[in-house]
Design an enzyme around this catalytic site. Structure first.
Site: not given
Ligand code: NAD
Length: 492
Positions: A187, A240-241, A243, A245, A262, A296, A393
């Protein structure tokens, strides 16, 4: 499409779901707009998948699993190498799509593409090794028994990725998942599906068997949560974020799925008074402003030993005025826009909150007039430790400088966060570099080095930044189950 880049104009973007070896529409046919962050114009409409589409994709991946898991490592490596070659062959087009959809300057997008190809190549090598190391005999204290430990693919896995490094975060999951023998439902972020769908086309052209990779675009609330819930998904690998995660981890708990997470970071770069000042300015600006700070691993806390704090802050302020912000396709541009409207508003709110909290604005770079989610590189000094600017962040081009007097104080300040992703150290004293690296609660530490990440190493952090590790052999292990097979020799 409004861009001057010929590579993007040459081909229309892919906008459909990819399920069971076919490009298709979602069952509802709903669509999501994809926006160019430099112009705020809609550049494409992609399919908004549903829970029913997720179910179709998971069923296709389940049917494909038996065949794929029994291919040899060498066979899987051949597909991975074909994907790496496909990425190289289309690198200009992929880089242009990356810049168009994510907003990063073309030169940065090219770094991403090289990383994607290198990751598929690296995991091709590990897949080949599995033919020799996938089953290992264990020495037992019994002559009557023989035991082997086998590494088997985890099953159907869901990969959920964000928008800041499209294709890169995907490659870090997809290459090891395929190498391990898993089948996949991916996804992409709803913000940046275009480069991900082009990468999907390259994977499809490698001849990968039907159903081994399936891609469902759509929202997190619908497609993401359906994947985390689905009982036939064995594991979710999420970037992703923090929250979201946590939400994924809670949802996955209902069916006791494995998760790799991550997540976010709030990392520091620690500059000691014996550092080379030119190197320090390069590393601080790289750690804060690469990808417009949407990393991140952004080192948004800049800790400087007091004797050089004034000099470093002045040099940073001077550097900020020279950073060219604008159209990612313009050759002189060093920083593009933020990738989406929500992030643009969020970062601007952080800057206002910082000012209200008493942080001293030292520098703020120019941005182009007109549309686009641009925020100039921004440096604050004397940020109160209680300010959201220091604690949370930001995910934008904002640095906060604070002075320190002792090594101990610097380590305490760097570790004073719920996150623990990375840390950078700039010092002329190699022993101190090692000593401080040992004390930082972070999964990656760079000493006098830019944020280089080789696929052969590891990626992930301590505390609320990660569960598990990506890259290196750890990235492969994340998609494997361990099975022991014990045989009674006398009766077999
Ligand atoms: P996000 O958490 O909003 O979204 C990430 C993904 O999760 C997207 O594909 C989104 O559609 C999906 N998603 C959203 N709600 C969901 C749910 N309830 N269930 C399952 N999937 C869901 O994050 P973002 O705004 O796309 O990215 C920014 C964040 O990602 C930042 O916090 C950043 O630190 C983090 N990030 C971490 C790393 C790492 O390696 N640690 C790398 C890149 C980004």
């Amino acid at each position: 499409m409004n861009t001057r880049d010929p590579h993007v104009l040459a081909l229309p973007p892919r906008t459909q779901l990819y399920i069971d070896g076919f490009w298709c529409s979602g069952e509802r046919g709903d669509r999501l707009s994809v926006v160019n962050p430099s112009t705020e114009e809609t550049i494409a409409d992609v399919q908004a998948g549903s829970a029913a589409d997720v179910d179709c994709a998971v069923q296709a991946a389940t049917r494909a699993f038996e065949g794929w898991r029994h291919t040899s490592g060498a066979e899987r490596a051949a597909y991975l190498r074909a994907i790496a070659r496909g990425v190289q062959a289309r690198r200009d087009h992929l880089a242009a799509l990356q810049s168009l959809n994510n907003g990063k300057p073309l030169a940065e997008a090219q770094v991403d593409i090289a990383d994607v190809a290198a990751t598929f190549e690296y995991y091709a090598g590990l897949a080949e090794q599995l033919d020799d190391t996938g089953e290992v005999e264990v020495a037992l204290p019994s002559a009557d028994h023989r035991a082997v430990i086998r590494r088997e693919p985890a099953g159907v896995v869901a990969l959920i990725v964000p928008w800041n490094f499209p294709m890169v975060t995907t490659a870090w999951k997809l290459a090891p998942a395929l190498a391990a023998g898993c089948t996949v439902v991916l996804k992409p972020s709803e913000v940046t599906p275009l480069p991900e769908l082009e990468l999907t086309a390259i994977v499809a052209e490698s001849g990968l068997p039907r159903g081994v990779l399936n891609v469902v675009t759509g929202t997190g609330a619908e497609v993401g949560s359906a994947l985390a819930e689905h009982p036939r998904v064995a594991k979710v690998s999420f970037t992703g974020s923090t929250a979201v995660g946590k939400q994924v981890m809670k949802t996955a708990a209902d069916s006791v799925k494995g998760v790799s997470l991550e997540l976010g970071g709030k990392s520091s770069i620690v500059v000691f008074a014996d550092a080379d000042l030119d190197l320090a300015v390069d590393l601080v600006t790289g750690g804060g402003f690469f990808n417009a700070g949407q990393m991140c691993s952004a080192t948004s806390r800049v800790l400087v030993e007091r004797p050089i704090a004034k000099a470093l802050t002045e040099r940073l302020a001077e550097r900020v005025t020279r950073i060219v912000v604008g159209d990612p396709f313009a050759p002189d541009v060093q920083m593009g826009p933020l990738t989406n409207r929500a992030q643009h508003e969020r970062v601007r709110r952080f800057i206002e909150r910082g000012k209200a909290d008493g942080a001293r604005l030292v520098a703020s770079g120019d941005v182009p007039e007109g549309p686009g989610y641009f925020v100039g590189p921004t440096v604050f000094a004397d940020t109160p430790i209680t300010s959201a600017l220091w604690q949370e962040e930001i995910f934008g081009p904002v640095l906060c400088v604070r002075g320190f007097d002792t090594e101990e104080e610097a380590i305490d300040m760097a570790n004073d966060t719920d996150y623990g992703l990375v840390g950078s150290i700039v010092t002329g004293d190699a022993k101190r570099g090692k000593r401080v690296a040992d004390r930082l609660a972070a999964g990656v530490v760079w000493i006098n080095a830019p944020q280089l990440i080789f696929p052969q190493t590891s990626w992930g952090g301590f505390k609320q930044s990660s569960v598990g590790r990506e890259l290196g052999p750890f990235g492969l292990a994340a998609f494997q189950e361990i099975k022991q097979v014990l045989t009674t020799i006398s009766r077999a």
